[in-house]
Design a protein around this motif. Structure first.
Motif, mmCIF file in Angstrom:
data_model
loop_
_atom_site.group_PDB
_atom_site.id
_atom_site.type_symbol
_atom_site.label_atom_id
_atom_site.label_comp_id
_atom_site.label_asym_id
_atom_site.label_seq_id
_atom_site.Cartn_x
_atom_site.Cartn_y
_atom_site.Cartn_z
ATOM 1 N N SER A 66 0.837 -1.188 0.000
ATOM 2 C CA SER A 66 0.000 0.000 0.000
ATOM 3 C C SER A 66 0.877 1.245 0.000
ATOM 4 O O SER A 66 2.035 1.229 0.429
ATOM 5 N N LYS A 67 0.338 2.308 -0.504
ATOM 6 C CA LYS A 67 1.056 3.579 -0.563
ATOM 7 C C LYS A 67 1.492 3.988 0.840
ATOM 8 O O LYS A 67 2.626 4.425 1.041
ATOM 9 N N VAL A 106 14.620 10.601 -0.683
ATOM 10 C CA VAL A 106 13.725 11.768 -0.638
ATOM 11 C C VAL A 106 12.903 11.836 -1.923
ATOM 12 O O VAL A 106 11.694 12.081 -1.891
ATOM 13 N N ALA A 107 13.543 11.570 -3.060
ATOM 14 C CA ALA A 107 12.823 11.586 -4.339
ATOM 15 C C ALA A 107 11.755 10.484 -4.375
ATOM 16 O O ALA A 107 10.631 10.720 -4.839
ATOM 17 N N SER A 108 12.086 9.305 -3.869
ATOM 18 C CA SER A 108 11.108 8.213 -3.817
ATOM 19 C C SER A 108 9.947 8.568 -2.912
ATOM 20 O O SER A 108 8.785 8.309 -3.232
ATOM 21 N N LEU A 109 10.249 9.176 -1.779
ATOM 22 C CA LEU A 109 9.209 9.600 -0.846
ATOM 23 C C LEU A 109 8.315 10.656 -1.484
ATOM 24 O O LEU A 109 7.092 10.611 -1.360
ATOM 25 N N LYS A 110 8.906 11.574 -2.223
ATOM 26 C CA LYS A 110 8.143 12.627 -2.905
ATOM 27 C C LYS A 110 7.196 12.026 -3.947
ATOM 28 O O LYS A 110 6.067 12.488 -4.107
ATOM 29 N N GLN A 111 7.615 10.975 -4.629
ATOM 30 C CA GLN A 111 6.769 10.334 -5.639
ATOM 31 C C GLN A 111 5.546 9.683 -5.025
ATOM 32 O O GLN A 111 4.542 9.481 -5.696
ATOM 33 N N GLU A 112 5.610 9.359 -3.755
ATOM 34 C CA GLU A 112 4.487 8.700 -3.086
ATOM 35 C C GLU A 112 3.420 9.683 -2.609
ATOM 36 O O GLU A 112 2.386 9.261 -2.107
ATOM 37 N N GLU A 113 3.659 10.983 -2.760
ATOM 38 C CA GLU A 113 2.642 11.958 -2.373
ATOM 39 C C GLU A 113 1.369 11.703 -3.160
ATOM 40 O O GLU A 113 1.405 11.408 -4.357
ATOM 41 N N GLU A 115 -2.659 13.063 -3.952
ATOM 42 C CA GLU A 115 -3.729 14.049 -3.844
ATOM 43 C C GLU A 115 -4.999 13.275 -3.528
ATOM 44 O O GLU A 115 -5.407 12.407 -4.289
ATOM 45 N N ILE A 116 -5.617 13.562 -2.402
ATOM 46 C CA ILE A 116 -6.796 12.821 -1.961
ATOM 47 C C ILE A 116 -8.041 13.539 -2.442
ATOM 48 O O ILE A 116 -8.244 14.713 -2.151
ATOM 49 N N TYR A 136 -21.854 15.331 -9.280
ATOM 50 C CA TYR A 136 -21.131 14.926 -8.075
ATOM 51 C C TYR A 136 -20.238 16.059 -7.610
ATOM 52 O O TYR A 136 -19.774 16.866 -8.400
ATOM 53 N N THR A 137 -19.989 16.077 -6.334
ATOM 54 C CA THR A 137 -19.097 17.052 -5.736
ATOM 55 C C THR A 137 -17.813 16.323 -5.357
ATOM 56 O O THR A 137 -17.860 15.242 -4.792
ATOM 57 N N GLU A 138 -16.679 16.935 -5.652
ATOM 58 C CA GLU A 138 -15.407 16.369 -5.250
ATOM 59 C C GLU A 138 -14.751 17.319 -4.260
ATOM 60 O O GLU A 138 -14.900 18.531 -4.361
ATOM 61 N N TRP A 139 -14.035 16.761 -3.296
ATOM 62 C CA TRP A 139 -13.276 17.583 -2.386
ATOM 63 C C TRP A 139 -11.980 16.876 -2.059
ATOM 64 O O TRP A 139 -11.851 15.676 -2.174
ATOM 65 N N LYS A 140 -10.996 17.672 -1.685
ATOM 66 C CA LYS A 140 -9.684 17.131 -1.363
ATOM 67 C C LYS A 140 -9.531 17.098 0.143
ATOM 68 O O LYS A 140 -9.910 18.034 0.825
ATOM 69 N N ALA A 141 -8.980 15.988 0.618
ATOM 70 C CA ALA A 141 -8.784 15.849 2.058
ATOM 71 C C ALA A 141 -7.374 16.226 2.415
ATOM 72 O O ALA A 141 -6.483 16.171 1.655
#
Length: 141
Positions: A66-67, A106-113, A115-116, A136-141
């Motif tokens: 999992s991410k 750090v680059a690998s960690l950044k790639q795992e970001e 957007e929810i 539908y309504t979308e929102w970011k968490a």
């Protein structure tokens, strides 16, 4: 013997459809006609999609891919690298390799970001058209 309700059938339909079971097989299993199932598929498309996403997440967690788990592992590795770098003299050659490892981590960690984005069916006044009722309504968490 317990009575199977339409709600139970719809829940079974969403579960089976999210697993990729065909309309023909679902029809045989829950005793609902294929045209009705196709209609339900259109009506409950978001529910099916959300169930698929949850099932995929469960599989990913089961196999530790999992991410969240990857982010945790990269974060732990970054902490270990930082601890080791603090001990090192910057004039040593292996230190350069540690910095390189740190930057790659750090680059690998950044790639795992991630957007929810969450979805919710909008509640609209009954006088609006069918098109608007299916928005539908979308929102970011």
């Amino acid at each position: 013997m317990t009575k199977v309700t339409k709600i139970d059938q719809k829940e079974q339909f969403v579960e089976l459809r999210s697993k990729g079971v065909s309309y023909d097989d679902i029809s045989k299993e829950i005793g609902v006609s294929k045209p009705t199932l196709i209609k339900w598929g259109k009506e409950m498309q978001m529910d099916i999609s959300n169930r698929k996403a949850l099932e995929l997440e469960l599989l990913q967690e089961k196999y530790f891919v999992s991410k969240a788990k990857r982010i945790e592992l990269f974060g732990e590795e970054l902490l270990r690298l930082n601890e080791e770098l603090v001990k090192r003299n910057l004039s040593e050659v292996p230190t350069e390799k540690l910095f390189d490892m740190k930057m790659k981590t750090v680059a690998s960690l950044k790639q795992e970001e991630t957007e929810i984005i969450l979805k919710e069916k909008s509640s609209l006044d009954n006088s609006l058209t069918e098109l608007l009722e299916n928005s539908y309504t979308e929102w970011k968490a």
